[in-house]
Structure formats: C-alpha cells, structure tokens
Scaffold this motif. Structure first.
Motif, PDB file in Angstrom:
ATOM      1  N   SER A   1      12.976  18.990 -11.631  1.00 63.17           N
ATOM      2  CA  SER A   1      14.376  19.308 -11.356  1.00 63.17           C
ATOM      3  C   SER A   1      15.043  18.053 -10.791  1.00 63.17           C
ATOM      4  O   SER A   1      14.359  17.168 -10.253  1.00 63.17           O
ATOM      5  CB  SER A   1      14.474  20.434 -10.324  1.00 63.17           C
ATOM      6  N   PRO A   2      16.370  17.943 -10.894  1.00 61.97           N
ATOM      7  CA  PRO A   2      17.051  16.763 -10.344  1.00 61.97           C
ATOM      8  C   PRO A   2      16.731  16.540  -8.862  1.00 61.97           C
ATOM      9  O   PRO A   2      16.555  15.402  -8.425  1.00 61.97           O
ATOM     10  CB  PRO A   2      18.533  17.067 -10.550  1.00 61.97           C
ATOM     11  N   GLU A   3      16.603  17.625  -8.104  1.00 67.96           N
ATOM     12  CA  GLU A   3      16.307  17.493  -6.673  1.00 67.96           C
ATOM     13  C   GLU A   3      14.902  16.934  -6.453  1.00 67.96           C
ATOM     14  O   GLU A   3      14.696  16.043  -5.630  1.00 67.96           O
ATOM     15  CB  GLU A   3      16.435  18.848  -5.963  1.00 67.96           C
ATOM     16  N   ASP A   4      13.909  17.489  -7.195  1.00 67.83           N
ATOM     17  CA  ASP A   4      12.535  17.014  -7.048  1.00 67.83           C
ATOM     18  C   ASP A   4      12.398  15.569  -7.526  1.00 67.83           C
ATOM     19  O   ASP A   4      11.694  14.775  -6.911  1.00 67.83           O
ATOM     20  CB  ASP A   4      11.565  17.915  -7.817  1.00 67.83           C
ATOM     21  N   LEU A   5      13.080  15.226  -8.615  1.00 73.85           N
ATOM     22  CA  LEU A   5      13.040  13.871  -9.133  1.00 73.85           C
ATOM     23  C   LEU A   5      13.610  12.883  -8.110  1.00 73.85           C
ATOM     24  O   LEU A   5      13.011  11.842  -7.836  1.00 73.85           O
ATOM     25  CB  LEU A   5      13.818  13.767 -10.450  1.00 73.85           C
ATOM     26  N   LYS A   6      14.723  13.233  -7.518  1.00 75.98           N
ATOM     27  CA  LYS A   6      15.342  12.373  -6.500  1.00 75.98           C
ATOM     28  C   LYS A   6      14.395  12.165  -5.326  1.00 75.98           C
ATOM     29  O   LYS A   6      14.216  11.049  -4.847  1.00 75.98           O
ATOM     30  CB  LYS A   6      16.662  12.992  -6.031  1.00 75.98           C
ATOM     31  N   ARG A   7      13.751  13.235  -4.891  1.00 78.15           N
ATOM     32  CA  ARG A   7      12.813  13.165  -3.771  1.00 78.15           C
ATOM     33  C   ARG A   7      11.608  12.273  -4.132  1.00 78.15           C
ATOM     34  O   ARG A   7      11.188  11.423  -3.355  1.00 78.15           O
ATOM     35  CB  ARG A   7      12.357  14.573  -3.397  1.00 78.15           C
ATOM     36  N   GLU A   8      11.068  12.445  -5.334  1.00 82.11           N
ATOM     37  CA  GLU A   8       9.909  11.651  -5.757  1.00 82.11           C
ATOM     38  C   GLU A   8      10.281  10.182  -5.900  1.00 82.11           C
ATOM     39  O   GLU A   8       9.518   9.313  -5.501  1.00 82.11           O
ATOM     40  CB  GLU A   8       9.338  12.185  -7.071  1.00 82.11           C
ATOM     41  N   GLU A   9      11.417   9.891  -6.519  1.00 88.93           N
ATOM     42  CA  GLU A   9      11.820   8.501  -6.716  1.00 88.93           C
ATOM     43  C   GLU A   9      12.146   7.814  -5.397  1.00 88.93           C
ATOM     44  O   GLU A   9      11.959   6.610  -5.272  1.00 88.93           O
ATOM     45  CB  GLU A   9      12.979   8.400  -7.700  1.00 88.93           C
ATOM     46  N   ALA A  10      12.593   8.558  -4.423  1.00 92.55           N
ATOM     47  CA  ALA A  10      12.866   7.982  -3.109  1.00 92.55           C
ATOM     48  C   ALA A  10      11.564   7.603  -2.393  1.00 92.55           C
ATOM     49  O   ALA A  10      11.533   6.684  -1.598  1.00 92.55           O
ATOM     50  CB  ALA A  10      13.665   8.963  -2.250  1.00 92.55           C
ATOM     51  N   GLY A  11      10.487   8.304  -2.724  1.00 98.53           N
ATOM     52  CA  GLY A  11       9.208   8.077  -2.052  1.00 98.53           C
ATOM     53  C   GLY A  11       8.206   7.299  -2.862  1.00 98.53           C
ATOM     54  O   GLY A  11       7.016   7.390  -2.612  1.00 98.53           O
ATOM     55  N   ILE A  12       8.643   6.514  -3.855  1.00 95.96           N
ATOM     56  CA  ILE A  12       7.704   5.740  -4.666  1.00 95.96           C
ATOM     57  C   ILE A  12       6.902   4.827  -3.765  1.00 95.96           C
ATOM     58  O   ILE A  12       7.452   4.087  -2.970  1.00 95.96           O
ATOM     59  CB  ILE A  12       8.443   4.939  -5.766  1.00 95.96           C
ATOM     60  N   GLU A  13       5.569   4.916  -3.911  1.00 95.19           N
ATOM     61  CA  GLU A  13       4.669   4.127  -3.069  1.00 95.19           C
ATOM     62  C   GLU A  13       4.212   2.881  -3.760  1.00 95.19           C
ATOM     63  O   GLU A  13       3.914   2.856  -4.891  1.00 95.19           O
ATOM     64  CB  GLU A  13       3.430   4.965  -2.715  1.00 95.19           C
TER      65      GLU A  13
END
Length: 162
Positions: free
Chosen positions: A150-162
């Motif tokens: 979902s756009p929300e989950d994608l935003k959260r994942e991309e913000a936390g790229i390790e």
C-alpha cells in the motif's frame, strides 16, 4: 500568524504529494509481477543469497511471457567473473527509483537465484551501490515485492531503507 500559514501550506503540500504518490502507485503497470503470481512464486525467501560485483549494464527484461516490461541489471560477479542477470522489478516502479545508478558501480546484490527457461537468473530483494546508495525491492521478512505494498507501507519501508 506566518507560522500558521506556513504550517497550513506545508500540510497542504504534503497531502498533495501523498495523493500524487498514491495515484502514481495505482497507475503503474505490474502485469505478471503481482504478489502471489507465477513469477512472484519463484522467489523463495528462505533461499536468499548475496553476491558482490561490478554493474555492467542496466537493461529491460520480460522474465515470463505476458509480463509487463521490467528492469534488470547485468553484474559481473567479483568471485568468478560470470555475468549475472539480476531482475529488479517492473519498469514503471523501478526506473524512477534508480536514476542515480550507473554502470561501473561496485554493487552488492541480495536476493534469490531462480531458474527461468533453463537459465539461472537472480531476483533482487535489495541492492547496494557503493557505500551510500541503497535500493530495496522486496521485504526482508517475507519477500513481498515493494510494488505490491500500500502507499502507506511503501512510504514507511522506503523511509527505513537500511
């Protein structure tokens, strides 16, 4: 008063960006790349691997008949010198995310080796180019493709790229 106007303006701009991202995500062509589809089922998250090499070329790929065009990279494996085709994902999703990726870069590829039409190819979960650039295409915990989030989950994942 200026702070209130700035806060309202910033809130409005953030909302516009969020809606634009959601609209873009729903308009991308991922035919054949869907979570749970024939291609996605080739990705065995329990069989992840990693290798290092030099990026030779960025190219288009259509892994299975009928799929939307995707993006792949050809990487010369540091260990054995073999050129490996690495699938990154559907073109509409991947291209805007890799604009700074260039041939010649030293890369570290995380993902799964798969066999397609008697050829061994790699499905990437994550790619590191040099020390600073990192790109994620699948969730580490279960291998779910980012383009299916979902756009929300994608935003959260991309913000936390390790």
């Amino acid at each position: 008063m200026v702070k209130n106007i700035s806060l309202k303006l910033m809130t409005t701009l953030c909302m516009i960006a969020l809606f634009a991202t959601a609209a873009f995500a729903s308009d991308i062509d991922i035919k054949g790349w869907e979570k749970g589809g024939k291609y996605d089922k080739l990705y065995d998250n329990t069989d992840r691997d990693v290798f290092k090499g030099r990026l030779i070329k960025i190219t288009d790929v259509t892994p299975l008949d009928g799929m939307a065009e995707g993006v792949a990279i050809i990487v010369k494996d540091k260990e054995d010198g073999e050129e490996v085709l690495v699938h990154l994902g559907p073109k509409d999703f991947v291209e805007p995310r890799i604009t700074d990726l260039r041939p010649g870069a030293t890369v570290k590829v995380y993902g799964v080796l798969v066999e397609i039409d008697d050829r061994f190819e790699y499905m990437a979960a994550k790619l590191k180019a040099g020390e600073e650039r990192k790109y994620k295409f699948r969730l580490t915990k279960d291998g779910a493709p980012f383009w299916s989030l979902s756009p929300e989950d994608l935003k959260r994942e991309e913000a936390g790229i390790e």
